[in-house]
Design a protein around this motif. Structure first.
Motif, short mmCIF file in Angstrom:
data_model
loop_
_atom_site.label_atom_id
_atom_site.label_comp_id
_atom_site.label_asym_id
_atom_site.label_seq_id
_atom_site.Cartn_x
_atom_site.Cartn_y
_atom_site.Cartn_z
N PHE A 63 0.80 -1.22 0.00
CA PHE A 63 0.00 0.00 0.00
C PHE A 63 0.84 1.27 0.00
O PHE A 63 0.41 2.29 -0.55
N VAL A 64 2.02 1.27 0.60
CA VAL A 64 2.82 2.50 0.67
C VAL A 64 3.29 2.91 -0.72
O VAL A 64 3.02 4.02 -1.19
N ALA A 65 4.00 2.02 -1.39
CA ALA A 65 4.51 2.34 -2.73
C ALA A 65 3.37 2.65 -3.69
O ALA A 65 3.45 3.60 -4.49
N LYS A 66 2.29 1.88 -3.63
CA LYS A 66 1.16 2.11 -4.52
C LYS A 66 0.54 3.49 -4.29
O LYS A 66 0.19 4.19 -5.25
N SER A 67 0.41 3.89 -3.04
CA SER A 67 -0.16 5.20 -2.72
C SER A 67 0.73 6.33 -3.21
O SER A 67 0.26 7.33 -3.76
N LEU A 68 2.04 6.19 -2.99
CA LEU A 68 2.99 7.22 -3.44
C LEU A 68 2.96 7.39 -4.95
O LEU A 68 2.92 8.50 -5.47
N VAL A 69 2.97 6.26 -5.66
CA VAL A 69 3.00 6.31 -7.12
C VAL A 69 1.71 6.89 -7.68
O VAL A 69 1.73 7.75 -8.57
N ILE A 79 7.73 8.65 -10.79
CA ILE A 79 8.11 7.46 -10.04
C ILE A 79 7.08 6.36 -10.27
O ILE A 79 5.89 6.60 -10.38
N GLN A 80 7.59 5.11 -10.40
CA GLN A 80 6.75 3.95 -10.67
C GLN A 80 7.02 2.85 -9.66
O GLN A 80 8.04 2.86 -8.96
N LEU A 81 6.12 1.86 -9.61
CA LEU A 81 6.31 0.74 -8.70
C LEU A 81 7.61 -0.01 -9.01
O LEU A 81 8.29 -0.49 -8.11
N SER A 82 7.97 -0.10 -10.28
CA SER A 82 9.20 -0.80 -10.64
C SER A 82 10.43 -0.11 -10.07
O SER A 82 11.46 -0.76 -9.82
N ASP A 83 10.35 1.20 -9.84
CA ASP A 83 11.49 1.91 -9.26
C ASP A 83 11.73 1.45 -7.82
O ASP A 83 12.88 1.33 -7.38
#
Length: 577
Positions: free
Chosen positions: A207-213, A232-236
């Motif tokens: 949820f953290v990375a998804k929310s930021l992206v 910025i993307q999830l792959s990053d």
């Protein structure tokens, strides 16, 4: 012993030590507390550099500096009409590295469960803490910008349009929930390390990375005065990993100074010490005009090399460690005269002369809300700095850590997380020839610069200071006063300080002042007068305004511990027993 830039972080670290945790458990606990109590100086989506020594031996660098995202290219930025990386806004976000670095340290060197470590930050986020005067001032300064351009930040920091007063209890329930979810991610794991890994996976893939992206995709106002979306993307997140690296070191007056590598500002301290080795002790006293002049001119030379050679994108096929070799230091020392240099003077390695960066006079410096690291401006105006903490335990475990980035004035708050992305990419250049050129997967050259001191193979001190380009300058004065002048750590921290602004600012809008010096008014009047006679453009500021040094110490032969903290700002604290 624990010391940091905020009393609640120091208290939390000391509590961990008193309850049987080691220095690394304590440092991680304090690091997460700093996210809560100094949100204008660091945040969870920021970055971190630390140097630590398990049992006081074999120091290592904890690398928590994320790189540029895959889509953060010079071509993309210029196509957006930008001539430099903005100082505020999600387009300037590097991949977050601070939380991942703390979790790595905890997994490799800690002993406590994640829930115990995060309990302190959860407490202050859920129940509140008395907000500091500086944080309240930053919120007041940014309030109009929040209301007009960043409504999610307004909802977090000025609910119902009300400004928090210094000392008022302030909460961040969204961040408390983030930490609770990270802990919950590991409930089914069978070991401490597996529970920490589960939290890290939730941070990077959940949820953290998804929310930021997702939040960064929406265009919003940047310091450029224009609106842009982040890249910025999830792959990053998936492609980055915090890591442990070998440090660099230099011996000076019987002490080994240990720093991070050339992707950081750290080696500049080694460079300036290698220059100062060539002068007698009269030239090394910062309290005299001769000493201050020599130190300033040596730092200008080292900073010119920093701005010309340092960075993940450096292309010359040379050994950069030669920049702090005895031969190179002697050559650079010979370039110091009795008067202030007015030139930008990088040195030459093996006949390679670097192309200097494009320099912009400080007189052209604009004032833009949210732009740049909140540190000391060339004019002498104090904008704050970042965070720092030091911890040593009874077994000699020692760590110096400088967390930063992800400030509340960096980018809009992500509502469900309670914090924004960082803006460390502003330290990259939109110039393919720069050693710190913006390139996907490359780290921006950070100013974060903790220090560890070793003698005869044992760690004897961990120290550091916030302050952007000033971090190693203020640490230099501390080292000269303790290693050469015989000051105690607290005496050295309390002594009047100064720094040069004759460098290419690491932060947007990248200004410089060829002969600029900023000095506290407690520096003797005759010293300031002579510096001006020598050609330095001295700006005198409040007597207790520069530097936020802290340190912990250990005498290996006896095990005796010590600590000292900075009185400036009435917020730093040292504790121990």
């Amino acid at each position: 012993m624990s010391a940091s830039t905020h009393w609640l972080a120091t208290a939390s670290a000391q509590s961990v030590l008193e309850r049987g945790g080691n220095a690394f458990d304590a440092a991680a606990a304090a690091g997460f507390v700093l996210h809560v109590v100094e949100p204008h100086l660091n945040g969870p989506a920021g970055d971190l550099v630390a140097i630590y020594a398990p049992h006081g031996r074999e120091p290592q660098v904890l690398m928590g500096q994320g790189p540029a995202p895959a889509k953060a290219t010079i071509e993309h930025f210029t196509s957006e009409g930008l001539t430099s990386v903005p100082g505020a806004g999600a387009l300037a976000a590097a991949v977050p590295g601070a939380v991942e670095a703390w979790l790595l340290l905890l997994a490799k060197q800690g002993t406590w469960e994640l829930a115990e470590v995060l309990g302190y930050a959860i407490h202050y986020a859920e129940n509140g803490h008395p907000i500091g005067k500086q944080a309240a001032t930053v919120i007041e300064t940014m309030a109009g910008h929040f209301e007009e351009h960043w409504p999610s930040s307004a909802a977090q920091w000025t609910p119902q349009g009300r400004l928090p007063a210094a000392g008022e209890n302030v909460k961040n329930s969204a961040y408390a929930m983030v930490l609770r979810k990270l802990i919950a991610a590991g409930h089914n794991a069978s070991t401490r390390e597996a529970r920490i890994q589960a939290a890290l996976t939730e941070w990077k893939e959940g949820f953290v990375a998804k929310s930021l992206v997702e939040f960064a995709r929406a265009p919003h106002r940047h310091s450029s005065g224009t609106d842009h979306a982040g890249v910025i993307q999830l792959s990053d997140f998936a492609n980055f990993a915090a890591s442990i690296e070998s440090p660099l070191a230099l011996e000076f007056h019987g002490t080994e100074i240990v720093k991070a590598g050339f992707w950081s500002q750290g080696p500049v301290l080694l460079q300036v010490l290698s220059i100062l080795k060539n002068f007698d002790d009269r030239h090394l006293d910062p309290s005299t005009a001769l000493g201050a002049h020599t130190v300033i001119e040596a730092m200008k030379l080292a900073m010119a090399d920093r701005d010309s050679y340092y960075g993940d994108s450096c292309t010359p096929k040379v050994n950069l460690a030669e920049l702090f070799s005895d031969a190179y230091g002697k050559e650079r020392a010979s370039q110091i005269s009795d008067y202030a240099s007015t030139s930008f003077r990088p040195g030459s390695l093996h006949g390679i002369s670097p192309r200097p960066p494009e320099l912009r006079a400080s007189a052209d410096e604009p004032s833009v809300l949210g732009a740049g690291e909140p540190t000391v401006r060339i004019s002498g105006e104090t904008r704050g700095d970042t965070c720092h903490l030091d911890v040593v335990d009874k077994d000699g475990n020692m760590i110096s850590a400088t967390p930063s980035g992800g400030w509340l004035q960096s980018s809009p708050v992500i509502p469900e997380l309670g914090f924004p992305l960082g803006t460390r990419l502003q330290m990259s250049w939109l110039d393919e020839t720069s050693p710190s050129a913006l390139r996907p997967g490359r780290r921006p050259r950070t100013t974060l610069s903790p220090t560890l001191l070793m003698r005869r193979g044992h760690a004897v001190a961990a120290l550091g200071s916030p302050g952007g380009d000033q971090q190693d300058q203020w640490q230099l004065l501390y080292l000269l006063r303790t290693l050469v002048g015989g000051y105690t750590p607290q005496e050295a921290i309390d002594a009047p300080t100064f720094h040069t602004s004759a460098l290419a600012s690491s932060f947007w809008p990248r200004t410089w002042n060829a002969t600029g010096v900023v000095a506290e008014s407690r520096l003797p009047a005759d010293v300031i007068a002579e510096l001006r006679e020598r050609g330095h453009d001295v700006t005198v500021v409040d007597g207790w305004s520069l530097g936020r040094m802290s340190t912990v110490t250990r005498e290996p032969s006896t095990g005796e511990l010590g600590a000292a903290a900075n009185p400036r700002g009435n917020q730093g604290y040292a504790a121990g027993r």
